[in-house]
Design a protein around this motif. Structure first.
Motif: not given
Length: 345
Positions: A250-270
């Motif tokens: 939300v704050d517009g940080a310059d991010i190229e990749a995100v590592a999630f704690s597990n697949d549940d969280m990553a699927v939500g990110g997708f």
């Protein structure tokens, strides 16, 4: 307690299984009174009950609930303590345990902790009271009282999912810390340097914290650090992953990749990326952990780490049943992990 009593407690827990008489002596009550507290029978003064319960905890004493039952029924029990059965990760571990017990006379007696160490302590006490052939539990961290009970019981003990510290008897799983380092190395090899983290409650899931530490260590090897992170207070879920990634961005940080704690969280990110029209991995790369089927069913298969949950459960019970004697020194079985390259990072 005075120093002499403390030394007596240490001697009892190191030389043999504590008996009811030891509890009575430490609590300064009769053995009959101690027995009534344990069985919750009759009136017991609150102060007396407290002294007896404190003695039970200090000694790691476990009452024998199997007395009066068939010896064969108690000796064929394998106590299994898991954090959750709704989480597919632990359902697959249990599947492996069942496979390892197939063709044997042993049957699992299952307890669920909801990720609580105090709840685990209560379950350990309850299961040990039935004199099981072995106890299978999750992780290497326990309350002091739970550890004393496990160590004093002398039954076979398998601690699953983590091998980063010394087990009581047998540890079966993977190095979560090394898995975190592997995630960092993989993302950097793909050319990502502005890497963020999205995770869930570390108190409930200490293994995810170990992976986070490994991720940070892996980045530091190349002079990098996380550029941003967001961790929710509760357990992991797809909805939490979606909301956590949205807050991170939300704050517009310059991010190229995100590592999630597990697949549940990553699927939500997708799912957030789909809703927000963020191209994956062109605009933002996503990486998970566990190698769950749902992650591989996404329109773009999730890049993640595969943990061998079925193999962990199966190997644990197979090694436990090889001998009634504990491993000396304690044994570690590394079931390893593998990078699933996927299409999201």
């Amino acid at each position: 307690m005075d120093r002499r009593t403390i030394e007596e407690v240490e001697a009892l827990t190191s030389t043999g299984t504590p008996k009811l008489a030891d509890v009575a002596r430490l609590a300064n009550v009769s053995e009959n009174t101690a027995s009534r507290v344990v069985r919750n029978k009759g009136f017991i003064a609150a102060e007396t009950r407290q002294r007896v319960n404190e003695a039970i905890e200090k000694l790691g004493y476990v009452p024998n609930r199997a007395a009066g039952s068939l010896a064969s029924s108690s000796s064929m029990i394998i106590g299994v303590i898991l954090p959750s059965l709704s989480n597919i990760v632990f359902a697959e571990v249990l599947h492996g345990i069942h496979a390892g017990l197939a063709g044997t006379p042993y049957q699992p007696m299952i307890g669920v902790t909801d990720y609580g160490l105090v709840k685990e302590q209560q379950l350990i006490s309850s299961l040990l009271a039935w004199k099981p052939a072995a106890i299978v539990t999750t992780g290497l961290e326990h309350t002091d009282a739970a550890r004393r009970m496990l160590e004093a019981s002398r039954v076979r003990i398998a601690e699953l999912m983590d091998i980063d510290n010394r087990p009581i008897d047998l540890a079966v799983g993977l190095s979560n810390r090394e898995a975190g380092r592997a995630i960092a190395r993989h993302l950097m090899q793909r050319g990502y340097s502005k890497i963020a983290y999205v995770g869930h409650d570390w108190l409930a899931d200490r293994r995810s914290h170990a992976r986070y530490l490994g991720l940070c260590e892996g980045l530091s090897e190349k002079g990098l650090a996380l550029v941003a992170e967001n961790r929710i207070d509760g357990p992991s879920s797809t909805l939490s992953g979606r909301e956590a990634l949205a807050r991170l961005l939300v704050d517009g940080a310059d991010i190229e990749a995100v590592a999630f704690s597990n697949d549940d969280m990553a699927v939500g990110g997708f799912m957030h990326c789909l809703a927000a029209d963020i191209s994956v991995p062109d605009k933002l790369a996503l990486f998970g952990f566990n190698g769950l089927e749902i992650g591989q069913a996404l329109p773009k298969p999730l890049s993640t780490v595969l943990s061998n949950r079925f193999a962990i459960g199966k190997a644990a019970v197979e090694h436990l049943l090889e001998s009634a004697e504990r491993s000396d020194p304690p044994k570690v079985i590394d079931t390893g992990f593998a990078i699933i390259e996927g299409a999201t990072a």
